[in-house]
Design an enzyme around this catalytic site. Structure first.
Site, PDB file in Angstrom:
ATOM      1  N   SER A  18       0.830  -1.446   0.066  1.00 37.09           N
ATOM      2  CA  SER A  18       0.171  -0.217   0.085  1.00 37.09           C
ATOM      3  C   SER A  18       0.885   1.300   0.089  1.00 37.09           C
ATOM      4  CB  SER A  18      -0.875   0.069   1.316  1.00 37.09           C
ATOM      5  OG  SER A  18      -1.383   1.323   1.319  1.00 37.09           O
ATOM      6  N   HIS A  71     -13.169  -2.098  -2.021  1.00 37.00           N
ATOM      7  CA  HIS A  71     -12.317  -1.736  -0.912  1.00 37.00           C
ATOM      8  C   HIS A  71     -12.628  -2.558   0.320  1.00 37.00           C
ATOM      9  CE1 HIS A  71      -9.357   1.622  -0.610  1.00 37.00           C
ATOM     10  NE2 HIS A  71      -9.187   1.284   0.463  1.00 37.00           N
ATOM     11  N   THR A 114      -5.565   2.593  -7.097  1.00 37.00           N
ATOM     12  CA  THR A 114      -6.820   2.345  -6.562  1.00 37.00           C
ATOM     13  C   THR A 114      -7.828   3.722  -6.837  1.00 37.00           C
ATOM     14  OG1 THR A 114      -5.951   1.074  -5.076  1.00 37.00           O
ATOM     15  CG2 THR A 114      -8.181   2.131  -4.419  1.00 37.00           C
ATOM     16  N   TYR A 158      -2.332   5.835  -4.847  1.00 40.26           N
ATOM     17  CA  TYR A 158      -3.992   6.599  -4.884  1.00 40.26           C
ATOM     18  C   TYR A 158      -3.450   7.918  -5.835  1.00 40.26           C
ATOM     19  CZ  TYR A 158      -5.723   4.164  -0.961  1.00 40.26           C
ATOM     20  OH  TYR A 158      -6.338   3.298  -0.082  1.00 40.26           O
TER      21      TYR A 158
HETATM   22  C1  FMN Z   1      -7.739  -1.864   7.245  1.00 41.23           C
HETATM   23  C2  FMN Z   1      -7.593  -1.964   5.523  1.00 41.23           C
HETATM   24  C3  FMN Z   1      -7.046  -0.891   5.006  1.00 41.23           C
HETATM   25  C4  FMN Z   1      -6.788  -0.874   3.651  1.00 41.23           C
HETATM   26  N1  FMN Z   1      -5.861  -0.011   3.117  1.00 41.23           N
HETATM   27  C5  FMN Z   1      -6.087  -0.022   1.654  1.00 41.23           C
HETATM   28  C6  FMN Z   1      -5.059   0.874   0.999  1.00 41.23           C
HETATM   29  O1  FMN Z   1      -4.163   1.573   1.680  1.00 41.23           O
HETATM   30  N2  FMN Z   1      -5.140   0.777  -0.442  1.00 41.23           N
HETATM   31  C7  FMN Z   1      -6.000   0.120  -1.173  1.00 41.23           C
HETATM   32  O2  FMN Z   1      -5.972   0.170  -2.669  1.00 41.23           O
HETATM   33  N3  FMN Z   1      -6.778  -0.878  -0.372  1.00 41.23           N
HETATM   34  C8  FMN Z   1      -6.815  -0.901   0.763  1.00 41.23           C
HETATM   35  N4  FMN Z   1      -7.473  -1.774   1.662  1.00 41.23           N
HETATM   36  C9  FMN Z   1      -8.571  -2.607   0.628  1.00 41.23           C
HETATM   37  C10 FMN Z   1      -8.168  -3.789   0.582  1.00 41.23           C
HETATM   38  O3  FMN Z   1      -6.818  -3.792  -0.708  1.00 41.23           O
HETATM   39  C11 FMN Z   1      -8.971  -4.870  -0.210  1.00 41.23           C
HETATM   40  O4  FMN Z   1      -9.773  -4.293  -1.162  1.00 41.23           O
HETATM   41  C12 FMN Z   1      -9.879  -5.423   1.097  1.00 41.23           C
HETATM   42  O5  FMN Z   1      -9.412  -5.529   2.027  1.00 41.23           O
HETATM   43  C13 FMN Z   1     -10.354  -6.692   0.404  1.00 41.23           C
HETATM   44  O6  FMN Z   1     -11.245  -7.375   1.273  1.00 41.23           O
HETATM   45  P1  FMN Z   1     -11.237  -8.408   2.654  1.00 41.23           P
HETATM   46  O7  FMN Z   1     -10.731  -7.544   3.627  1.00 41.23           O
HETATM   47  O8  FMN Z   1     -12.663  -8.802   2.853  1.00 41.23           O
HETATM   48  O9  FMN Z   1     -10.181  -9.495   1.660  1.00 41.23           O
HETATM   49  C14 FMN Z   1      -7.708  -1.615   2.974  1.00 41.23           C
HETATM   50  C15 FMN Z   1      -8.509  -2.538   3.705  1.00 41.23           C
HETATM   51  C16 FMN Z   1      -8.384  -2.817   5.035  1.00 41.23           C
HETATM   52  C17 FMN Z   1      -9.318  -3.752   5.791  1.00 41.23           C
END
Ligand code: FMN
Length: 362
Positions: free
Chosen positions: A111, A258, A160, A134
């Site tokens: 990330s 997300h 993203t 981003y």
């Molecule tokens: C705590 C947290 C922080 C996240 N931060 C980002 C991020 O910085 N960039 C991003 O593209 N997605 C982020 N995501 C989304 C994840 O990449 C992903 O799409 C998502 O966790 C998938 O769903 P799942 O947790 O049910 O497997 C984040 C998800 C969580 C749970």
């Protein structure tokens, strides 16, 4: 972080232990979703409604979970989703996660909001060479961030596009979640962040403040043309947007909401996946994430046309419970479960997981 005497023996035990062991703030940040959590819950429920019809007696010789994607070979169709601030869960943060991924030869997407220094994470293992970014408010600054990642040795970019502003995350607000001083997005410190004004009673302040900094398709096409590496777009939910991604040269798309953290009421990713795959055809790489908790879920996503899946919260839980060992173990359990699902359903290779084997109760 205390290393537990005994590791959990099942995925559910990881999820359980992580949930009970986390501070209230971390639970709110990592495990909750936006609004009424309809999308967060919906992602998992969609998998609950899918059923696999086995096709036994087909011969399993030469079976494996191997797949190839964008010219790279993967030992399984499973990647670690980019998520922010791993150091909230473990002192070594993303470096620990990368070590756990390396132990299982599993691709990790870093990330932009990594809490560990980008070069250190890259050095932790060959598997962490995809970088998520981003839009940074302008073409120049976004390209600067992309170039920083490429200079650090990353091979592939994931842009993203579904989180131009943070979702309304009630549980975080109620828990008073704040980053502690020792945890921050260290790789963004040299960048002026897009200025997101805080929510006020005057909602138009939010709109007016953010709108000028947001990208459109032309900006994204420009970025794709400006870098020499594959760019995937993460956060696609509509078939036409997947087709648009293909037409502007994105190397693939990640069907994602997300993890239910942005627009509550966005559809479950599994529900929209088949129409997206149908629109862009089987050759265009369509990945997906959201709600994958078990090996059978990976099977279902692949049968519906995903080339690979990403997991977020399962890795959150592995890291929280047992650091790099926990990450490695969760990945191993997911892959073992996928192999068991393939053996039990008569699929020697991932190509054998076909659409007709999955029944969706929509
Ligand atoms: C705590 C947290 C922080 C996240 N931060 C980002 C991020 O910085 N960039 C991003 O593209 N997605 C982020 N995501 C989304 C994840 O990449 C992903 O799409 C998502 O966790 C998938 O769903 P799942 O947790 O049910 O497997 C984040 C998800 C969580 C749970």
């Amino acid at each position: 972080m205390r290393e537990p005497d005994q590791l959990p023996s099942t995925l559910n035990e990881y999820y359980q232990r992580a949930r009970t062991g986390m501070s209230e703030e971390n639970r709110a940040y990592f495990l909750s979703g936006a609004g009424n959590e309809e999308t967060l819950i919906g992602n998992e429920q969609a998998f609950g409604h899918a059923k696999i019809t086995p096709r036994p007696l087909r011969g399993m010789g030469g079976g494996s979970t191997e797949t190839s994607l964008l010219g790279q070979t993967f030992s399984s169709p499973l990647l670690i989703a980019p998520f922010a601030y791993h150091r909230l869960l473990h002192p070594s943060g993303e470096v620990a996660t990368a070590h756990g991924a390396e132990a299982q030869n599993t691709k990790m997407v870093l990330s932009a909001q990594s809490s560990a220094e980008i070069k250190q994470v890259r050095a932790a293992g060959n598997v962490c060479d995809w970088f998520q970014l981003y839009w940074m408010g302008s073409r120049e600054v976004t390209l600067e961030l992309a170039e920083m990642a490429l200079a650090a040795g990353f091979s592939t970019l994931v842009l993203t596009i579904d989180a131009p502003v943070q979702g309304v995350r009630d549980r975080e607000i109620e828990a008073g979640f704040r980053l502690p001083p020792e945890v921050s997005a260290v790789n963004l410190s040299g960048f002026a962040p897009p200025q997101f004004p805080a929510l006020t009673e005057d909602q138009s302040v939010v709109f007016d403040g953010i709108a000028p900094t947001l990208p459109d398709w032309d900006d994204v096409a420009w970025l794709i043309q400006s870098v020499q590496v594959p760019v995937l777009l993460k956060g696609i939910l509509h078939p036409d947007d997947a087709a648009k991604s293909l037409s502007i040269g994105a190397a693939g798309v990640i069907v994602s909401n997300h993890g239910g953290r942005v627009l509550d009421k966005a559809p479950a990713t599994l529900d929209v996946l088949p129409a997206i795959v149908a629109k862009v055809g089987p050759k265009y790489p369509v990945l997906m994430d959201g709600g994958i908790r078990r090996g059978v879920d990976i099977f279902v996503a692949l049968a519906l046309g995903a080339k690979a899946v990403l997991v977020g919260r399962p890795i959150v839980c592995g890291l929280a419970v047992a650091g790099e060992l926990g990450v490695s173990h969760v990945l191993r359990l997911l892959r073992d479960e996928l192999e068991v699902a393939m053996l039990l359903s008569g699929c020697a290779t991932l190509d054998d997981t076909t659409r007709d084997m999955v029944h969706l109760k929509l």
